[in-house]
Design a protein around this motif. Structure first.
Motif, PDB file in Angstrom:
ATOM      1  N   GLU A 379      -8.778 -41.721 -45.461  1.00 58.11           N
ATOM      2  CA  GLU A 379      -9.014 -40.288 -45.648  1.00 58.11           C
ATOM      3  C   GLU A 379      -8.900 -39.866 -47.100  1.00 58.11           C
ATOM      4  OE1 GLU A 379      -9.879 -38.639 -43.066  1.00 58.11           O
ATOM      5  OE2 GLU A 379      -9.377 -40.198 -41.610  1.00 58.11           O
ATOM      6  N   ARG A 380      -8.660 -40.811 -47.965  1.00 57.47           N
ATOM      7  CA  ARG A 380      -8.370 -40.439 -49.345  1.00 57.47           C
ATOM      8  C   ARG A 380      -9.310 -41.109 -50.334  1.00 57.47           C
ATOM      9  NH1 ARG A 380      -3.742 -37.872 -50.303  1.00 57.47           N
ATOM     10  NH2 ARG A 380      -2.516 -37.474 -48.466  1.00 57.47           N
ATOM     11  N   GLY A 381      -9.531 -40.435 -51.453  1.00 57.22           N
ATOM     12  CA  GLY A 381     -10.282 -41.045 -52.536  1.00 57.22           C
ATOM     13  C   GLY A 381      -9.363 -41.951 -53.335  1.00 57.22           C
ATOM     14  N   THR A 382      -9.941 -42.772 -54.203  1.00 62.58           N
ATOM     15  CA  THR A 382      -9.101 -43.669 -54.997  1.00 62.58           C
ATOM     16  C   THR A 382      -8.203 -42.872 -55.943  1.00 62.58           C
ATOM     17  OG1 THR A 382     -10.997 -43.937 -56.465  1.00 62.58           O
ATOM     18  CG2 THR A 382     -10.549 -45.705 -54.898  1.00 62.58           C
ATOM     19  N   GLY A 383      -8.642 -41.678 -56.303  1.00 66.97           N
ATOM     20  CA  GLY A 383      -7.794 -40.797 -57.105  1.00 66.97           C
ATOM     21  C   GLY A 383      -6.669 -40.198 -56.268  1.00 66.97           C
ATOM     22  N   GLY A 384      -6.711 -40.402 -54.949  1.00 69.23           N
ATOM     23  CA  GLY A 384      -5.629 -39.938 -54.085  1.00 69.23           C
ATOM     24  C   GLY A 384      -5.901 -38.608 -53.392  1.00 69.23           C
ATOM     25  N   SER A 385      -7.094 -38.043 -53.579  1.00 72.00           N
ATOM     26  CA  SER A 385      -7.341 -36.725 -52.982  1.00 72.00           C
ATOM     27  C   SER A 385      -7.760 -36.883 -51.516  1.00 72.00           C
ATOM     28  CB  SER A 385      -8.453 -36.014 -53.751  1.00 72.00           C
ATOM     29  OG  SER A 385      -9.700 -36.628 -53.511  1.00 72.00           O
ATOM     30  N   GLY A 386      -7.565 -35.828 -50.683  1.00 69.16           N
ATOM     31  CA  GLY A 386      -8.118 -35.782 -49.326  1.00 69.16           C
ATOM     32  C   GLY A 386      -9.592 -35.445 -49.508  1.00 69.16           C
ATOM     33  N   ILE A 387     -10.457 -36.442 -49.302  1.00 72.53           N
ATOM     34  CA  ILE A 387     -11.791 -36.418 -49.902  1.00 72.53           C
ATOM     35  C   ILE A 387     -12.692 -35.220 -49.591  1.00 72.53           C
ATOM     36  CG2 ILE A 387     -13.946 -37.695 -50.109  1.00 72.53           C
ATOM     37  CD1 ILE A 387     -12.427 -40.163 -49.287  1.00 72.53           C
ATOM     38  N   MET A 388     -13.117 -35.117 -48.327  1.00 70.60           N
ATOM     39  CA  MET A 388     -14.220 -34.184 -48.055  1.00 70.60           C
ATOM     40  C   MET A 388     -13.822 -32.723 -48.248  1.00 70.60           C
ATOM     41  SD  MET A 388     -17.155 -35.307 -47.838  1.00 70.60           S
ATOM     42  CE  MET A 388     -17.971 -36.886 -47.772  1.00 70.60           C
ATOM     43  N   ILE A 389     -12.610 -32.388 -47.822  1.00 70.36           N
ATOM     44  CA  ILE A 389     -12.177 -30.994 -47.984  1.00 70.36           C
ATOM     45  C   ILE A 389     -12.175 -30.660 -49.473  1.00 70.36           C
ATOM     46  CG2 ILE A 389     -10.204 -29.404 -47.731  1.00 70.36           C
ATOM     47  CD1 ILE A 389      -9.552 -30.932 -45.146  1.00 70.36           C
TER      48      ILE A 389
END
Ligand code: HEM
Length: 414
Positions: A379-389
């Motif tokens: 559910e996360r990007g490599t930068g650590g964000s919750g991606i789609m939201i």
């Protein structure tokens, strides 16, 4: 440094922010070699994919001599050293996948990595500034490119970083026109501002077209199943909840986000120029990503934000070609973010769904590399964000920058 030299009145020059007229944020002609003394680093860094595959990387890094960073003098030497040390660090941490992580980065890697990072003003982890901006060389006289250093994932790794670099290159005409917009606003030259904004729009379109190459050169299952973990960090990552101890630097663990093009300075510059205001949480993530950029590039973003508002100028002038040029820019930036969301869906959301399906059915057969992908990152990007939201919130706030009344029409035109 750039900020001290640039008062808000003086001529705005990209050069003083280490931004090249030809290559933008890309490092021109990166060095391919370090002084001979650093050969033990390069000998390992050049073989990271193969050493990860044979599970020898950690052993070799554990035996690496502790070298002094003091013989690195020039900026380009430091950039190559940072690239080499960060490539080794990503391989070291993730060699065993998400179930066999480590808590300590050994001294022989951690100490010089920390010192080089301090001197460059970059964090001690692989960043966009390393892998995409300072990781290229010409392969032949025709100008074909290849990476200096790679990570596991074969041709897709090469495709991923080189396409990202080509997106940076497509943005150069836009970057060159930022100072033109700024000085046009200062001397109330609507025509010059409108022309510069049209060039920026075209360049944003070229960025989107170049981003399409990701589908040609990168295999989604390789990106998701193999490459992605090596770009991941040790902040907001459930597989490394404590972060990482840099032995010989600090006894407490430290947390750093993984590499992501959210660390590219491009969209940060365009957002500041066009007056795009992000929502609190996504804005905080993007602002934090600025600490992963070379300091001069971060300073450029900051200084653009301090200029008189372009949007207010456009509204005051009430000049149709100028209004249109501004709207085009916002529309093209919105279209780029929309297209990027499609890319993320194809490279992350779809393979993540497939991986979940395979796991549920207990089909983790050899051939299905996506099923072996780390679950912590689903559910996360490599930068650590919750991606789609996150990405959709950023996209929606881009839309808010349109001048009133014409937003729907302009979005259809994009
Ligand atoms: C396969 C290709 C790509 C994938 C899967 C991808 C994925 C992502 C993800 C997951 C994020 C969320 C932040 C994070 O946690 O990392 C992100 C953000 C971002 N990415 Fe990408 N990305 C790709 C290529 C690119 C390229 C080539 C660029 C342009 C240089 C780019 C520009 C951005 C930007 C600017 C953000 C921050 C959000 C924004 O400002 O809209 N991405 N990307």
């Amino acid at each position: 440094m750039a900020a001290a030299e640039t008062s808000s009145k003086s001529l705005f020059s990209l050069d003083s922010y280490h931004v090249s007229e030809e290559l933008g944020f890309i490092l021109p002609d990166p060095l391919e070699k370090l002084p001979l003394y650093y050969q033990p680093w390069m000998d390992i860094a050049l073989r990271v994919p193969e050493l990860v595959h044979s599970q020898e990387l950690r052993t070799l890094i554990n035996k690496m001599p502790l070298l002094s960073s003091q013989f690195l003098q020039k900026h380009k030497e430091l950039r190559l050293a940072h690239l080499a040390l960060s490539t080794m660090a990503m391989g070291y941490v993730w060699q065993g996948g998400e179930s066999d992580t480590i808590e300590i980065l050994p001294k022989s890697l951690a100490v010089p990595f920390w010192e080089v990072s301090q001197r460059l003003g970059l964090p001690p982890i692989l960043t966009h500034a390393d892998a995409a901006l300072a990781n290229w060389k010409k392969k032949d006289p025709e100008g074909n490119l290849e990476l200096l250093l790679s990570l596991p994932g074969g041709d897709s790794v090469q495709g991923f970083f080189l396409v990202t670099m080509l997106v940076e290159l497509a943005a150069v005409p836009a970057l060159r026109n930022i100072p033109v917009v700024i000085s046009g606003v200062r001397c109330a030259d609507s025509e010059a501002v409108a022309r510069a904004l049209e060039t920026i729009s075209q360049s944003l379109q070229d960025m989107t077209d170049t981003l399409k190459l990701m589908h040609v050169y990168v295999e989604p299952s390789v990106f998701y199943g193999i490459m992605r973990i090596y770009l991941s960090g040790w902040k907001d990552n459930p597989s490394m909840p404590k972060g990482l101890v840099y032995e010989g630097v600090n006894t407490e663990p430290m947390e750093y986000s993984g590499g992501s093009a959210a660390q590219s300075s491009l969209l940060h510059c365009f957002d500041e120029l066009l007056g795009i205001k992000h929502e609190e949480k996504s804005g905080a993530f993007l602002t934090r990503m600025r600490n992963y950029m070379p300091p001069a590039h971060k300073q450029l973003i900051q200084d653009i934000s301090l200029q008189p508002s372009l949007k207010s100028f456009v509204q005051q002038q009430d000049n149709e070609p100028l209004n249109q040029a501004f709207q085009h820019c916002v529309a093209k930036l919105l279209a780029l973010r929309n297209y990027h969301i499609n890319v993320v869906s194809r490279f992350i959301t779809v393979p993540a769904a497939r991986a979940r399906q395979l796991r549920d059915k207990n089909q983790t057969s050899e051939g299905e590399m996506i099923s072996r992908a780390p679950t912590a990152l689903e559910e996360r990007g490599t930068g650590g964000s919750g991606i789609m939201i996150f990405l959709k919130t950023v996209r929606d706030h881009t839309r808010d920058a349109f001048l009133p009344d014409t937003s729907k029409e302009k979005e259809h035109n994009s």
